[in-house]
Each structure stands twice: as C-alpha cells, then as structure tokens.
Scaffold this motif. Structure first.
Motif, PDB file in Angstrom:
ATOM      1  N   GLY A 109       0.701  -1.369  -0.027  1.00 37.45           N
ATOM      2  CA  GLY A 109       0.157  -0.062   0.075  1.00 37.45           C
ATOM      3  C   GLY A 109       0.879   1.420   0.122  1.00 37.45           C
ATOM      4  O   GLY A 109       0.543   2.231  -0.827  1.00 37.45           O
ATOM      5  N   ARG A 110       1.749   1.280   0.746  1.00 34.99           N
ATOM      6  CA  ARG A 110       2.820   2.502   0.702  1.00 34.99           C
ATOM      7  C   ARG A 110       3.448   2.437  -0.655  1.00 34.99           C
ATOM      8  O   ARG A 110       3.536   3.801  -1.258  1.00 34.99           O
ATOM      9  N   GLN A 111       3.754   1.632  -1.204  1.00 31.32           N
ATOM     10  CA  GLN A 111       4.298   1.530  -2.631  1.00 31.32           C
ATOM     11  C   GLN A 111       3.217   2.058  -3.600  1.00 31.32           C
ATOM     12  O   GLN A 111       3.641   3.197  -4.404  1.00 31.32           O
TER      13      GLN A 111
ATOM     14  N   MET B 282     -12.693   9.874   8.033  1.00 32.28           N
ATOM     15  CA  MET B 282     -11.978   9.883   9.229  1.00 32.28           C
ATOM     16  C   MET B 282     -12.531   9.704  10.425  1.00 32.28           C
ATOM     17  O   MET B 282     -12.191   9.266  11.360  1.00 32.28           O
ATOM     18  N   VAL B 283     -13.768  10.303  10.474  1.00 27.11           N
ATOM     19  CA  VAL B 283     -14.626  10.039  11.676  1.00 27.11           C
ATOM     20  C   VAL B 283     -15.194   8.576  11.959  1.00 27.11           C
ATOM     21  O   VAL B 283     -14.845   8.181  13.068  1.00 27.11           O
ATOM     22  N   GLY B 284     -15.528   8.061  10.908  1.00 28.31           N
ATOM     23  CA  GLY B 284     -15.602   6.468  11.080  1.00 28.31           C
ATOM     24  C   GLY B 284     -14.427   5.481  11.359  1.00 28.31           C
ATOM     25  O   GLY B 284     -14.380   4.994  12.328  1.00 28.31           O
ATOM     26  N   GLY B 285     -13.400   6.086  10.800  1.00 28.02           N
ATOM     27  CA  GLY B 285     -12.195   5.342  10.977  1.00 28.02           C
ATOM     28  C   GLY B 285     -11.357   5.414  12.542  1.00 28.02           C
ATOM     29  O   GLY B 285     -11.230   4.436  13.009  1.00 28.02           O
ATOM     30  N   LEU B 286     -11.513   6.724  12.881  1.00 28.86           N
ATOM     31  CA  LEU B 286     -11.248   6.742  14.320  1.00 28.86           C
ATOM     32  C   LEU B 286     -12.033   6.124  15.322  1.00 28.86           C
ATOM     33  O   LEU B 286     -11.739   5.570  16.409  1.00 28.86           O
ATOM     34  N   CYS B 287     -13.531   6.186  15.016  1.00 27.09           N
ATOM     35  CA  CYS B 287     -14.372   5.314  15.796  1.00 27.09           C
ATOM     36  C   CYS B 287     -14.128   3.882  16.047  1.00 27.09           C
ATOM     37  O   CYS B 287     -14.102   3.389  16.941  1.00 27.09           O
ATOM     38  N   ASP B 288     -13.820   3.397  14.859  1.00 27.08           N
ATOM     39  CA  ASP B 288     -13.467   1.832  14.687  1.00 27.08           C
ATOM     40  C   ASP B 288     -12.029   1.252  15.343  1.00 27.08           C
ATOM     41  O   ASP B 288     -12.299   0.383  15.886  1.00 27.08           O
TER      42      ASP B 288
ATOM     43  N   LEU C  57      -7.334   5.657   0.220  1.00 21.75           N
ATOM     44  CA  LEU C  57      -6.094   5.753   0.924  1.00 21.75           C
ATOM     45  C   LEU C  57      -6.174   5.770   2.440  1.00 21.75           C
ATOM     46  O   LEU C  57      -5.707   5.094   3.165  1.00 21.75           O
ATOM     47  N   ILE C  58      -7.155   6.903   2.816  1.00 20.61           N
ATOM     48  CA  ILE C  58      -7.420   7.111   4.291  1.00 20.61           C
ATOM     49  C   ILE C  58      -7.979   5.737   4.978  1.00 20.61           C
ATOM     50  O   ILE C  58      -7.559   5.248   5.895  1.00 20.61           O
TER      51      ILE C  58
ATOM     52  N   ALA D 271      -2.175   7.398  12.313  1.00 16.28           N
ATOM     53  CA  ALA D 271      -1.563   8.655  12.204  1.00 16.28           C
ATOM     54  C   ALA D 271      -1.216   8.898  10.733  1.00 16.28           C
ATOM     55  O   ALA D 271      -1.279  10.171  10.278  1.00 16.28           O
ATOM     56  N   ASP D 272      -1.037   8.026   9.986  1.00 16.61           N
ATOM     57  CA  ASP D 272      -0.817   8.026   8.503  1.00 16.61           C
ATOM     58  C   ASP D 272      -2.186   8.438   7.761  1.00 16.61           C
ATOM     59  O   ASP D 272      -2.070   9.255   6.690  1.00 16.61           O
ATOM     60  N   ALA D 273      -3.347   8.012   8.215  1.00 14.54           N
ATOM     61  CA  ALA D 273      -4.559   8.371   7.552  1.00 14.54           C
ATOM     62  C   ALA D 273      -4.988   9.858   8.009  1.00 14.54           C
ATOM     63  O   ALA D 273      -5.120  10.570   7.011  1.00 14.54           O
ATOM     64  N   ARG D 274      -4.514  10.368   8.960  1.00 13.85           N
ATOM     65  CA  ARG D 274      -4.463  11.731   9.576  1.00 13.85           C
ATOM     66  C   ARG D 274      -3.529  12.455   8.581  1.00 13.85           C
ATOM     67  O   ARG D 274      -3.913  13.708   8.104  1.00 13.85           O
ATOM     68  N   GLN D 275      -2.399  12.175   8.169  1.00 10.65           N
ATOM     69  CA  GLN D 275      -1.634  12.840   7.395  1.00 10.65           C
ATOM     70  C   GLN D 275      -2.109  12.822   6.114  1.00 10.65           C
ATOM     71  O   GLN D 275      -1.804  14.156   5.420  1.00 10.65           O
ATOM     72  N   VAL D 276      -2.585  11.825   5.599  1.00  6.85           N
ATOM     73  CA  VAL D 276      -3.210  12.081   4.189  1.00  6.85           C
ATOM     74  C   VAL D 276      -4.179  13.079   4.230  1.00  6.85           C
ATOM     75  O   VAL D 276      -4.234  13.979   3.317  1.00  6.85           O
TER      76      VAL D 276
END
Length: 686
Positions: free
Chosen positions: A142-144, A195-201, A164-165, A175-180
């Motif tokens: 994924g990073r590539q 972002m909201v859903g991912g942080l809650c998960d 990507l988030i 942290a990487d999701a927030r950076q994107v």
C-alpha cells in the motif's frame, strides 16, 4: 472448462456486420442477467464462436460476474484475464473489485508490466482491495501504491485519497490516515466522514468527535458515522445526546441512524426513547428490513419488554436467522429457558438452520435456569445434527452451564478436552463457578492462570480476591488486590441507570452529584426502614461477591439509589426498569425483593449477566446460584451467613449448633450440622 479458455481458431463467419453486431448485443444483454457459472460458460462459448473472445467490453462483463459475484469463480476469471491480449484499465479495475482476490498487488504489477496506464477508478478500487487483505505485506504494498498515486498525478483525486485514508485505518495506522487527510487540497464531506468513522473503529471516539465538531458541513451519513461510532464503543448516552443535536439542526431520522439509536437504547434500557424511535419508523414509512427488525426486537428484549419484542417478532412476514436468534437470546437473558428451547423447536419446524449464535443463546438459556443435562444434549445435537463446529464461546457456555450447577469437575473436564487452548473467558467462567460454590483449591489454580491471560481485566482479580476472602484467606485476598494495583488495573465503577421522561439518570454508589441527591438519599433511608419491618438485614457477606462498591455503605449502592429515584418519580403500580453495568450484589438483590413486596411494584433490573424481575418479594432468577458453598469438609452456608473480616485480629468463626462436635480447618473453626448463628471472635494470639 479449460477448453473454453485455450485459443480456438476463429471459424470464418458469413454473418454481416449488422448481424454480428446484433448477436454481440444479444450476448452482452444475456450476460447481464446471468445467475450461474454454467450460464457464463455458455455465453463465453458464444463469444468465442463469434470471434469476440478478445473484446474487452465483453470480457469485462464475464470477469465482473466471475470475480465479484458470490456464485462466480475467481480462478475462471483469472484464466480468462491471462488470455486477453490487450486488457484495458476497466479489466484491471474489475479484478480489483473482487472480494475474493488475495493478491491485488500482483494484478497491479501486471498492469504496469503491460503498460496499461491507471485511470481515476484504479487506485480507489486497488486500495479497497488492499484494505480487505491488510497484513504486513499489504501495508508495504500500500505504501508503494501510495507513492505511485503521487508519481502518476492522482494525489489531488479525492476518491483515491479517501480510499487511501480507509486503507491506513484498516492497517491500524491512524497517524498516516490523518497525514493524508491533512494534506488533501480539498476535503469533501466523504473525506471527513471517512476520518470520523475510521477513528471510531479504532476506539478514538473523543478524537473523532473533535473532528466531527470541526466539520464545515455535515450530511446524514456523517451524523450516522458519529452516532454509530459512539454505539460501537459503548458510549450510548453520548449517542442519544448527539441525536438530540442532530434533530435541532433539522436532520431527519433515517434507517441506518435509527438502527444505531435503537442499539443505544438497548444498551441503556431506555425503553421510552426506544419506543419513540420505533413509532417514528412506523409513522414515516421507513423500510423495516430483517436487520432493522432484529434491532427493534433486540431493543425491546434488552429493555425488559419481552411482550413487545414478541409482538414485533410475530408480525414479521419472514423471519431470518438473526430474528430467531434475537428472540431466543432475549428469552435466555430473562431466565425463560423453557420458552427459549420451545422457540428453537419452532425454528427447526420452519426449516431455518441454526448457527453459532443460536447455540450460544440456547446454552445461555439452559445455564440461567439449571437445565444442565438438556443443555448438554442441545450442544451435542447442534454439533452432530446441524454440523456446527463449536468455537471458544460455546465451550465457555458449556463450562458456565456445569459451573453454575456446581458440577465443577465436569466443567473442568470440558476445558481439558477442548480442541483448543482455553482463553480467559472460558477459564473465567470456571473461576466464577468456583467463587459461587466456594471451591478454593480449584479456583486458586484457575484464577492464577486467568489473571495472567487477561491481566488488564479488573474482574479477574476481583473474583480471585473474593474467593480468598470468603475462605478467610485475607492475606491472599490482599495480595490479589495488590497485584491488581501494581499492574495499574482500575476497577470498573458500578453504575445504575433509570430512564424517566426520555432522560437517563445515572447513579454511582455513594455519589451525591444528582441535583435531587438529598431527596433520593432520604428516600433510601425511608425505603430501608420500611423493608426492615419485613425482615431485611443488611447482607455484609454479599459485599464479598462484588467488592467493586465495597468502599461505600451497602445502603447507598447504586441500585438502591436508582430504585429510590424510581419510587419518587413513577406512579403507584408502574414498572421500574433499571440497568446496571456490573452484577447485582447479594444485598441489593435481597433488598429489591423486599422493596417490590413493600411498595407493591415490579422492578426489572438488568445486570451484566441477566435480567431480574422482582415482584411480590420474589425474583425471576429464583436465587439460582446465589448460594456460596465452601469447599471445606466442615461447612455449607449461604452468603447471608458470611461476614467480611476487615480487622486482621478477627480470625475465627464460631457457628453455634445443637451438636457440640467441633472441627478446625485453617482459620475457620466450625461446628457441624445446622448453622444457627455466627460470631466473630478476636484471637490476639493468632
């Protein structure tokens, strides 16, 4: 099948261009209505005969069914893909959408090797595919791919960035999701919601709420993401409060939000609000599918309203397995085991195959009412007749079934014969049974294993400490508590909640934060004074069962505060419903029975394990497993006969009986036959 996939010489066709186009159109239309691989193979053979086997449009439709449909065949799709001479981006994107693809990076590598340039749909589908199989290798891949997004100029594409988030959240790298997210030039509502859903998960609910509050605009999906996030993390009160704010901002209640809110009501025993949401669904014609219907049934069951749950269940035109499971599980937690088993029989008559959850609910139903042999038969029947492969939770239920009934050796045998190593929940069930039945030796052995397997769970230490305390091993009890403190494990605070006028009132033992605290405490004093006339004596021994509230006087435990508030605020004859996050202690259990008799009220209490319906001085649990029996050769007594020994100079317990024969076991000196009276005697020479 392979023959169709090998190159076949094209036979000369005498079809005109118009006829060929018409035949092609007919085949493509047929592909759109396929439901099986046998149909796909027939249309594939027609394409080959028409000389269209290399047509990307036709091949893409074949691939879509083979790679994406549950009735498809991914291997067939991959073979077809390998034989396409010039696949376009659509072909690759179709494969990326497959939920069965385990190596999306290999397909992407072929895309690059064949010099096929990705389009705006490639990276969103590729990141979704990588998210579904996220492991260390997928993270590296994924990073590539992330680097390729920038290299190929898609860094400003919102769809690629949103996926990507999601990918980084699926790999548990917020942290990487927030950076994107922070580097996105234009953040859409979808990006904020992701972002909201991912942080809650991942359990970062507070961070999610902060981000939610920063949003420049919100839609119904965003509101549901935050509300459902609260529910998934057990923050039910916050979910309902956010719903109030949602209504103030003019958003209508939709199906998915309604399901989340009903789950919150179930978690809080908030029957009034749950009823309001159910009525809203009916008034506004919101479609009640199987999932929503199950949520409604579950809400009524968990709010102590089985009759209404039955009404909803019986009104369903078709009942899926989740609806049956919800109703059977509701009966189980209410201690109506016989009805749960009967309902399972009806389910079998309807030819609905049971699943793992059905077995769990049935074993729980049997455990709560002591149907040990019947529970074992159901377990064997589900395995042999229905082909269910028992999982860890099923063995845990089986251990609990035997343990509650005092058949500890059989419970231990289940653990010894399990096909997998028991986890903390299975061993914890046996430890709880040892505490109930006073088997110190077995409990100590199991307890030490449990606290090492689950070192952050305060309940494990509490059970072990209680077991030692009941047996008079005060130093060992203190050591168990000290170990918990040394490891920084905090006890879960006991909380009781009661709903009035759609407002949840929460109480903590000894807490006076409620605006009507003075009146509530006065009501508690009056309440206890009245039940003393019916023989109530504070059960200090019950504190041994749950030392979570031991620092507070028994009379001000949170259940009693909630009941007092309920008596103040409800009408005579009105049922009170209380929800507690921990198990009801013995003293509150006995007091609740007498309160129901004295005030002529039905009090429904849901604790961590089950429901208790108090009415006319009785409880629906019939006091099953409320007795603590010492595993000593000389004594059997109930919890109401045991007093907690806090002073280390108090070491001996004398039981006066008509029989004068005596025996001594450790620090307990007892007299046989009938336990009539207990006296604590100081022994300074001990």
């Amino acid at each position: 099948m392979d023959l169709l996939l090998h190159p076949i010489p094209r036979t000369p066709t005498t079809l005109s261009a118009e006829d060929l186009l018409a035949r092609r159109r007919a085949v493509l239309q047929g592909l759109a209505s396929c439901f099986s691989m046998s149909e796909i193979r027939q249309y594939h053979s027609q394409l080959i005969r028409l000389g269209l086997s290399s047509d990307n449009d036709a091949a893409g439709r074949l691939l879509r069914f083979c790679a994406i449909s549950p009735a498809g065949d991914l291997l067939y799709a991959l073979r077809l893909f390998q034989r396409l001479p010039n696949p376009d981006p659509f072909i690759f994107n179709t494969l990326f959408h497959s939920p069965f693809l385990s190596s999306p990076l290999l397909i992407y590598t072929q895309m690059l090797l064949r010099s096929v340039h990705p389009n705006q749909f490639t990276f969103p589908s590729l990141f979704k595919s990588l998210s579904s199989v996220c492991d260390p290798r997928s993270l590296s891949a994924g990073r590539q791919v992330h680097a390729h997004v920038f290299k190929l100029g898609f860094h400003s594409d919102s769809f690629s960035q949103n996926n990507l988030i999601s990918f980084y959240f699926s790999c548990v790298i917020p942290a990487d999701a927030r950076q994107v997210f922070d580097k996105m030039p234009h953040r859409s509502v979808i990006a904020w919601t992701t972002m909201v859903g991912g942080l809650c998960d991942l359990g970062f609910v507070e961070e999610a709420r902060n981000l939610f509050d920063e949003m420049p605009e919100r839609n119904s999906v965003t509101w549901n993401a935050m509300i459902s996030g609260y529910v998934r993390n057990g923050s039910y009160l916050q979910a309902l409060r956010l719903f109030d704010l949602m209504r103030e901002e003019g958003f209508e209640l939709e199906k998915f939000t309604a399901a989340s809110l009903l789950a919150a009501c179930a978690g809080l025993c908030a029957l009034e609000q749950g009823r309001w949401i159910h009525r809203y669904i009916e008034r506004n014609g919101i479609e009640v599918d199987t999932k929503l219907a199950t949520t409604i049934i579950d809400m009524y069951c968990k709010c102590g309203c089985l009759e209404k749950a039955y009404d909803v269940f019986n009104s369903l035109p078709t009942k899926g397995i989740s609806s049956w499971n919800s109703m059977i599980g509701g009966l189980a937690t209410h201690g109506r085991g016989e009805e749960a088993i009967k309902l399972f029989g009806e389910m079998e008559k309807e030819m609905v195959p049971p699943d793992d959850i059905t077995l769990t609910n049935l074993l729980s139903a049997c455990a709560h009412v002591g149907f040990v042999d019947q529970g074992r038969k159901l377990f064997d029947r589900m395995v042999l007749a229905h082909g269910i492969n028992p999982k860890m939770e099923h063995f845990g239920c089986l251990v609990d079934l035997y343990g509650r009934a005092g058949r500890l050796r059989e419970a231990e045998k289940v653990i010894d014969e399990m096909p997998m190593e028991p986890d903390a929940s299975v061993l914890g069930a046996l430890l709880g049974a040892c505490r109930i039945h006073g088997n110190v030796d077995l409990g100590e052995r199991i307890g030490k294993r449990v606290v090492e397997l689950d070192p952050k769970n305060s309940g494990r230490y509490v059970l072990l400490a209680n077991l030692y305390a009941i047996a008079g091993r005060l130093e060992d009890a203190a050591n168990a508590r000290r170990l918990m403190d040394d490891r920084g494990v905090k006890k879960e605070t006991g909380r009781s909640m009661i709903e009035k006028d759609c407002v949840i009132n929460e109480f903590v033992a000894g807490d006076k934060a409620h605006p009507e605290a003075r009146e509530i405490y006065d009501m508690v004093d009056e309440m206890l004074q009245r039940i003393r006339r019916h023989g109530y004596v504070p059960d200090t021994g019950g504190g041994l069962q749950d030392i979570d509230e031991e620092e507070n006087p028994l009379c001000y435990h949170c259940e009693k505060l909630a009941i007092a508030f309920g008596l103040m605020k409800t009408k005579q004859g009105e049922t009170m419903r209380i929800c507690k996050n921990l198990r009801v202690c013995r003293d509150c259990h006995e007091a609740s029975k007498l309160i129901s008799l004295t005030y002529e009220r039905e009090i429904i209490v849901r604790d961590r394990n089950r429901f208790h319906h108090f009415k006319g001085g009785q409880c629906s649990c019939n006091d099953y497993c409320d007795h603590v029996r010492f595993d000593l050769p000389s004594i059997t007594m109930t919890t109401s006969d045991i007093f907690k020994i806090k002073n280390k100079s108090l070491h001996r317990v004398h039981i006066s009986t008509p029989n004068s024969s005596k025996s001594e076991h450790g620090s307990l000196q007892v007299q046989y036959d009938a336990a009539v009276k207990i006296m604590l005697i100081k022994n300074p020479k001990f």
